[in-house]
Scaffold this active site. Structure first.
Site, PDB file in Angstrom:
ATOM      1  N   ASN A  36       0.670  -1.404   0.094  1.00 12.09           N
ATOM      2  CA  ASN A  36       0.237  -0.047  -0.049  1.00 12.09           C
ATOM      3  C   ASN A  36       0.821   1.159  -0.222  1.00 12.09           C
ATOM      4  O   ASN A  36       0.164   2.331  -0.223  1.00 12.09           O
ATOM      5  CB  ASN A  36      -0.825   0.000   1.331  1.00 12.09           C
ATOM      6  CG  ASN A  36      -1.940  -0.913   1.014  1.00 12.09           C
ATOM      7  OD1 ASN A  36      -2.165  -1.359   0.182  1.00 12.09           O
ATOM      8  ND2 ASN A  36      -2.165  -1.385   2.361  1.00 12.09           N
ATOM      9  N   LYS A  38       4.049   4.068  -1.192  1.00 15.56           N
ATOM     10  CA  LYS A  38       4.279   4.705  -2.398  1.00 15.56           C
ATOM     11  C   LYS A  38       5.606   4.255  -2.982  1.00 15.56           C
ATOM     12  O   LYS A  38       6.390   3.839  -2.098  1.00 15.56           O
ATOM     13  CB  LYS A  38       4.404   6.255  -2.136  1.00 15.56           C
ATOM     14  CG  LYS A  38       4.797   7.086  -3.233  1.00 15.56           C
ATOM     15  CD  LYS A  38       4.973   8.559  -3.049  1.00 15.56           C
ATOM     16  CE  LYS A  38       5.549   9.540  -3.875  1.00 15.56           C
ATOM     17  NZ  LYS A  38       5.344   9.238  -5.298  1.00 15.56           N
ATOM     18  N   LYS A  40       6.246   1.895  -5.891  1.00 15.02           N
ATOM     19  CA  LYS A  40       6.108   0.594  -6.753  1.00 15.02           C
ATOM     20  C   LYS A  40       6.727   0.942  -8.173  1.00 15.02           C
ATOM     21  O   LYS A  40       7.364   0.448  -8.463  1.00 15.02           O
ATOM     22  CB  LYS A  40       4.994   0.009  -6.323  1.00 15.02           C
ATOM     23  CG  LYS A  40       4.576  -0.584  -5.026  1.00 15.02           C
ATOM     24  CD  LYS A  40       3.162  -1.239  -5.225  1.00 15.02           C
ATOM     25  CE  LYS A  40       1.944   0.086  -5.188  1.00 15.02           C
ATOM     26  NZ  LYS A  40       2.172   0.911  -4.017  1.00 15.02           N
ATOM     27  N   THR A  41       5.984   1.803  -8.555  1.00 16.80           N
ATOM     28  CA  THR A  41       6.122   2.155  -9.879  1.00 16.80           C
ATOM     29  C   THR A  41       7.507   2.878 -10.204  1.00 16.80           C
ATOM     30  O   THR A  41       8.374   2.587 -10.990  1.00 16.80           O
ATOM     31  CB  THR A  41       5.272   3.094 -10.723  1.00 16.80           C
ATOM     32  OG1 THR A  41       3.737   2.312 -10.852  1.00 16.80           O
ATOM     33  CG2 THR A  41       5.568   3.577 -12.012  1.00 16.80           C
ATOM     34  N   THR A  42       7.802   3.702  -9.256  1.00 14.19           N
ATOM     35  CA  THR A  42       9.108   4.493  -9.479  1.00 14.19           C
ATOM     36  C   THR A  42      10.302   3.298  -9.160  1.00 14.19           C
ATOM     37  O   THR A  42      11.352   3.541  -9.804  1.00 14.19           O
ATOM     38  CB  THR A  42       9.165   5.288  -7.876  1.00 14.19           C
ATOM     39  OG1 THR A  42       8.090   6.275  -8.096  1.00 14.19           O
ATOM     40  CG2 THR A  42      10.572   5.927  -7.929  1.00 14.19           C
ATOM     41  N   ARG A  50      18.425   1.468 -14.651  1.00 12.21           N
ATOM     42  CA  ARG A  50      19.483   0.709 -14.565  1.00 12.21           C
ATOM     43  C   ARG A  50      19.814  -0.300 -15.737  1.00 12.21           C
ATOM     44  O   ARG A  50      20.758  -0.200 -16.239  1.00 12.21           O
ATOM     45  CB  ARG A  50      19.395  -0.060 -13.177  1.00 12.21           C
ATOM     46  CG  ARG A  50      20.550  -1.102 -13.042  1.00 12.21           C
ATOM     47  CD  ARG A  50      20.549  -1.949 -11.764  1.00 12.21           C
ATOM     48  NE  ARG A  50      20.493  -1.000 -10.712  1.00 12.21           N
ATOM     49  CZ  ARG A  50      20.086  -1.091  -9.689  1.00 12.21           C
ATOM     50  NH1 ARG A  50      18.965  -2.306  -9.324  1.00 12.21           N
ATOM     51  NH2 ARG A  50      20.129  -0.365  -8.471  1.00 12.21           N
ATOM     52  N   PHE A  90      -7.784   6.107 -14.227  1.00 11.68           N
ATOM     53  CA  PHE A  90      -8.275   5.359 -13.005  1.00 11.68           C
ATOM     54  C   PHE A  90      -9.626   4.797 -13.290  1.00 11.68           C
ATOM     55  O   PHE A  90     -10.438   5.423 -13.719  1.00 11.68           O
ATOM     56  CB  PHE A  90      -8.319   6.007 -11.835  1.00 11.68           C
ATOM     57  CG  PHE A  90      -6.781   6.309 -11.430  1.00 11.68           C
ATOM     58  CD1 PHE A  90      -5.901   5.540 -10.995  1.00 11.68           C
ATOM     59  CD2 PHE A  90      -6.554   8.179 -11.415  1.00 11.68           C
ATOM     60  CE1 PHE A  90      -4.615   6.037 -10.741  1.00 11.68           C
ATOM     61  CE2 PHE A  90      -5.272   8.482 -11.181  1.00 11.68           C
ATOM     62  CZ  PHE A  90      -4.142   7.416 -10.750  1.00 11.68           C
ATOM     63  N   TRP A  92     -11.752   4.054 -11.208  1.00  7.95           N
ATOM     64  CA  TRP A  92     -12.737   4.954 -10.363  1.00  7.95           C
ATOM     65  C   TRP A  92     -13.429   6.051 -10.997  1.00  7.95           C
ATOM     66  O   TRP A  92     -14.524   6.578 -10.798  1.00  7.95           O
ATOM     67  CB  TRP A  92     -12.450   5.064  -8.925  1.00  7.95           C
ATOM     68  CG  TRP A  92     -11.242   6.130  -8.941  1.00  7.95           C
ATOM     69  CD1 TRP A  92     -11.219   7.278  -8.861  1.00  7.95           C
ATOM     70  CD2 TRP A  92      -9.897   5.602  -8.418  1.00  7.95           C
ATOM     71  NE1 TRP A  92      -9.868   7.979  -8.661  1.00  7.95           N
ATOM     72  CE2 TRP A  92      -9.102   6.777  -8.333  1.00  7.95           C
ATOM     73  CE3 TRP A  92      -9.300   4.401  -8.284  1.00  7.95           C
ATOM     74  CZ2 TRP A  92      -7.641   6.728  -8.258  1.00  7.95           C
ATOM     75  CZ3 TRP A  92      -7.920   4.511  -8.076  1.00  7.95           C
ATOM     76  CH2 TRP A  92      -7.134   5.544  -7.955  1.00  7.95           C
ATOM     77  N   GLU A 127       1.028  -1.722 -12.736  1.00  2.07           N
ATOM     78  CA  GLU A 127      -0.340  -1.751 -12.024  1.00  2.07           C
ATOM     79  C   GLU A 127      -1.092  -2.954 -12.772  1.00  2.07           C
ATOM     80  O   GLU A 127      -2.094  -3.020 -12.659  1.00  2.07           O
ATOM     81  CB  GLU A 127      -0.895  -0.615 -12.505  1.00  2.07           C
ATOM     82  CG  GLU A 127      -0.147   0.600 -12.014  1.00  2.07           C
ATOM     83  CD  GLU A 127      -0.209   1.010 -10.523  1.00  2.07           C
ATOM     84  OE1 GLU A 127      -0.533   0.153  -9.841  1.00  2.07           O
ATOM     85  OE2 GLU A 127       0.149   2.096 -10.453  1.00  2.07           O
TER      86      GLU A 127
END
Length: 195
Positions: A36, A38, A40-42, A50, A90, A92, A127
């Site tokens: 949960n 911040k 993950k994508t970063t 790399r 998104f 939603w 995602e």
């Protein structure tokens, strides 16, 4: 004092050296960045950076992303990274299961192509966990494609609530957990920092 420190460091070195010597297999790996928090994508795109820096070929598929500016894409495309983006935004916001599923399936076909291409060293499925949990993408199909990919190809899966089957299949799993977030204090997300 210095002797004890040196002895501890020597024991540590021996342990690390033993682990390095025991790692004899060479193949692509499946990584999952979930949780949960911040980042993950970063983290996925940091790995892409790399890989590019070492001359590797990278491709990325972004599920549930919109048309807003994307700093990672702006940079990585300049280094030959192919991006395929679902571009619906998104779920939603869209609130339309039929069109979201169709958009997912369309971009999934591009992901399948990348995952079958032995020239691609790293594929990012950003995602994709949401696509599985919302039943836009069949878990068994995803697992099959991952298992059939070229042996030297690595894959990164990102997203919250990763399915247990994918966690079990993965070679490396990192869970991001929130401790504190500026947004919770009413600070707006910022271009170049948050996206």
């Amino acid at each position: 004092m210095n002797d004890r420190h040196q002895q501890r460091q020597q024991r540590l070195k021996e342990q690390v050296d033993a682990r390095i010597a025991a790692a004899t297999e060479t193949r692509g790996i499946l990584m999952v960045f979930t949780g949960n928090g911040k980042g993950k994508t970063t983290a996925a795109f940091g790995t892409a950076l790399r890989a590019c820096g070492h001359g590797k070929k990278v491709a990325a598929v972004q599920f549930i992303k919109g048309e807003w500016p994307n700093g990672e894409r702006n940079l990585l495309e300049q280094h030959g990274v192919e991006f395929q983006v679902m571009s619906t935004g998104f779920t939603w916001d869209t609130q339309n299961r039929e069109t979201d599923t169709a958009a997912c399936q369309l971009v999934w076909q591009q992901a399948r192509r990348m995952l079958a291409d032995s020239r691609v060293d790293l594929v990012i499925l950003d995602e994709i966990t949401y696509m599985v949990s919302m039943d836009y993408l069949d878990l068994a199909e995803l697992v099959d494609v991952l298992q059939q990919r070229p042996a030297q190809q690595s894959v990164i899966i990102t997203g919250r609530g990763c399915h247990r089957t994918l966690l079990d299949l993965a070679d490396t799993v990192t869970e991001m957990r929130p401790v504190k977030h500026a947004f919770d204090a009413g600070i707006q997300a910022q271009q170049g920092i948050d996206w």
